[in-house]
Scaffold this motif. Sequence first.
Motif: not given
Ligand code: MG
Length: 402
Positions: A7, A151, A154, A209
């Motif tokens: 990723k 986010g 992920d 984060k």
């Molecule tokens: Mg991220």
Amino acid sequence: MNLVVKKFGGTSVGTLDRIENVANRIIEDLKRGETPIVVVSAMSGETNRLITLAEKLDPTYRGPAYDMLIASGEQVSVALLAIALQKKGIQAQPLLAYQLGIQTDKIYSKARIQKIDGAKLIQYCRDGFVPIVAGFQGVDEDDNITTLGRGGSDTTAVALAASINARDCEIYTDVAAVCTGDPRLIPNAKELYKVSYEEMMEMAGLGSKVLHIRCVEIAAKFGIRIHLRSTFEEREGTWIVPEGEIMENPLVTAVTHDANTFVFTLHPTPEGTSFLAELFQKLAAKNVIVDIITQSQTEKGQRLAFSITKEDVPLARQVLKESLGSSVQVEIMEDMAKISVVGLGMRNHPGVAATFFKTLADGNIPVLLVTTSEIKISAVISNNHLTLAAQKMAQAFSLVNI
Ligand code: MG
Ligand code: ASP
């Protein structure tokens, strides 16, 4: 086939040059005999830009149109990376969530993945294509686009790895490793080579984060080892692994923070628990995630305080406006931060709380709310004190390089 999910985050695909750099990395991996499955985020800053557009129109709207809008950044980077690979002679298959059956529930902007058609992904690889998958997005049962929370790419990556029974998942980012604290606040923070799932989950939940919390949950559930590393360097980064792989746990592994904490104080509130039950039910119905809750008795009656993140503030305001009588005063404190220390070692060593509060006291840092679990202690403090608190905490628990 040696399937590896990789990723690449927003900064890794932030410009066309960087997208070409990612393409080159994928070509190197192919030469080494790997069969990469690639997941990408939106180009850096893009998701924020899209959210701002929606908020300017209506800050409280959440629904299919919101997710359709904010998922669009990933579509752009998938397409650009596929074009970059084609140009270099590699067959790439750009894929959005609906093409892979990344099925989620209908909780827009915070959807959870329910299933993925991993066989389809493997077929693309067998046919000689490099699948390039849009992170962060899914589809619900009515074919609406959903998104997995900020986010969330992920999580897409680890969920894809689980769907094809891969053992490892690589997350490429702009930092070289998970550190004992955020290097922007603690410049001499140490790099961690291995972190347990449990600690990483706490860290993600407490504002780090570096990785999306759901991604770590899924990795723990399916035993997928996450390798977090830099897109711009060759060396290894941090492995997120089962606890059993780590020999010795330090007392505290990391200090984390969340600078986007808002505290709501309600005063005086009705006596009894039914008020609390109703209020938190209404907040839950709007999918507002409430973090720390405290209740105290004052001369003028009960006082309730709770913290939430910035994203949920418009919704929480709306709920309070609709459900509170005029006698209850609401105060919203905006510039708050949560600072936490996390460590498996805390489980069987006393004294962490003592050091934690002594450190805050020595820095003259007032504490508004506190919460603890077996492996963490958190305090809500003013944002002005955050850097000082983080640095002092890191020193107190030997988390810095000297
Ligand atoms: Mg991220
Ligand atoms: N683009 C999304 C975000 O900014 C998802 C991600 O980057 O993982 O939150």
